[in-house]
Scaffold this motif. Sequence first.
Motif, PDB file in Angstrom:
ATOM      1  N   ASP A 205      46.621  10.613  44.342  1.00  0.00           N
ATOM      2  CA  ASP A 205      44.940  10.150  44.323  1.00  0.00           C
ATOM      3  C   ASP A 205      44.460  10.326  45.772  1.00  0.00           C
ATOM      4  OD1 ASP A 205      44.036   8.983  41.852  1.00  0.00           O
ATOM      5  OD2 ASP A 205      45.238   7.168  41.974  1.00  0.00           O
TER       6      ASP A 205
ATOM      7  N   VAL B 148      43.189  13.843  47.382  1.00  0.00           N
ATOM      8  CA  VAL B 148      41.850  14.411  46.497  1.00  0.00           C
ATOM      9  C   VAL B 148      41.029  14.570  47.614  1.00  0.00           C
ATOM     10  CG1 VAL B 148      40.071  14.036  44.948  1.00  0.00           C
ATOM     11  CG2 VAL B 148      42.444  13.754  44.080  1.00  0.00           C
TER      12      VAL B 148
ATOM     13  N   THR C 267      45.794  10.070  37.583  1.00  0.00           N
ATOM     14  CA  THR C 267      45.230  10.252  39.192  1.00  0.00           C
ATOM     15  C   THR C 267      43.947  11.064  39.117  1.00  0.00           C
ATOM     16  OG1 THR C 267      46.354  11.992  39.732  1.00  0.00           O
ATOM     17  CG2 THR C 267      47.611  10.163  39.967  1.00  0.00           C
ATOM     18  N   ARG C 268      43.492  11.074  40.245  1.00  0.00           N
ATOM     19  CA  ARG C 268      42.060  11.707  40.319  1.00  0.00           C
ATOM     20  C   ARG C 268      42.242  13.168  40.459  1.00  0.00           C
ATOM     21  NH1 ARG C 268      41.819   6.809  42.202  1.00  0.00           N
ATOM     22  NH2 ARG C 268      40.122   5.656  41.709  1.00  0.00           N
TER      23      ARG C 268
ATOM     24  N   LYS D 264      47.949  14.162  35.747  1.00  0.00           N
ATOM     25  CA  LYS D 264      46.898  14.327  35.370  1.00  0.00           C
ATOM     26  C   LYS D 264      46.103  13.269  34.607  1.00  0.00           C
ATOM     27  CE  LYS D 264      47.785  19.156  33.910  1.00  0.00           C
ATOM     28  NZ  LYS D 264      48.108  19.916  32.888  1.00  0.00           N
TER      29      LYS D 264
ATOM     30  N   THR E 239      43.248  17.192  39.881  1.00  0.00           N
ATOM     31  CA  THR E 239      43.160  17.897  38.744  1.00  0.00           C
ATOM     32  C   THR E 239      43.533  19.337  39.099  1.00  0.00           C
ATOM     33  OG1 THR E 239      40.736  18.271  39.725  1.00  0.00           O
ATOM     34  CG2 THR E 239      41.211  16.928  37.965  1.00  0.00           C
TER      35      THR E 239
END
Length: 289
Positions: free
Chosen positions: A253, A256, A211-212, A208, A214
């Motif tokens: 990452d 996403v 990295t990007r 969380k 969510t």
Amino acid sequence: MNYNLPENIVEILNKNQRTQDSTHNNLIREDGYVPPTNELFIDAITALSMGKNILLKGPTGAGKTKLAETLSHLFHQPMFSINCSVDLDAESLMGFKTLAYEDEKQVIKFVPGPVTSAMKDGSFLYIDEINMAKPETLPLINGTLDYRRTVTNPFTNEVITAKKGFNVIAAINEGYIGTVPLNEALKNRFIVIDVPYLQGDQLKELIKSNTRLTDKTMIDLFTTLSADLIHAVDQGKLAEDAASIRALLDACDLSVVIPPKRAILRSIIDKLEEDREKEFVENLAETLF
Ligand SMILES: Nc1ncnc2c1ncn2[C@@H]1O[C@H](COP(=O)(O)OP(=O)(O)OP(=O)(O)O)[C@@H](O)[C@H]1O
Ligand SMILES: [Mg+2]
């Protein structure tokens, strides 16, 4: 990351920080190392505050370098670094002589290396992959690592005694290709701190914050993937670097934007040597995603 350290450890830190900078809260660091246990942190801080050297031992991508950086931040200490390889020689540790011009006259100057700089400055010295160096190179600095805290610079014959604050943090990845077992006399001069891969809820927190990604379901799946990879490495089914947290964070990452299976292919699978290893991770990813 807000480090909830016991009061006695905070006190030790405050006493041993290089600068007493009250404007910056030393116990908070956005992207700092996340310790799997508080003990790991407490023991590392205690040893360093007593002027002892620490040896961070753990697999690739487990956060050893991040931990060293975070410790140097907590102590407000700058850190000189050495990256060991078979080419590491006395000059890359201690410095070298070179020709320079002063008032148009040629003079010989000595350019200090990381060991001499850190000792004279009273800074931290980070020795990465310490077991990659040739066995005959590092004994040169044995004296800096024990109670003498002194070394004779072979190029200038200067005797250097380390200033207060000088500490060595070394990192070792045992079993990695190209490494040699660490010389006993050298190992003996360190306090060993094991640095394992983060797992479970702590790994979720790391994903969380680092990295990007969510999406909660995806974070859970990547955490499961990590546990399965670590298990397979333990069983000898995969090479050690397959379970690297560094590679896992890369996959998180990428996922996403691109499909997770392709993210895993680029970040983990394509780095594996053998087809059966690749197939194994492909199957894992297939089942999970
Ligand atoms: N416990 C952790 N806390 C914070 N970051 C971590 C942790 N574990 C892994 N990471 C992240 O994983 C990446 C790799 O960490 P790092 O470079 O410190 O690993 P390393 O153990 O030094 O690996 P190597 O042996 O390959 O040098 C970094 O982006 C780091 O932030
Ligand atoms: Mg490292």
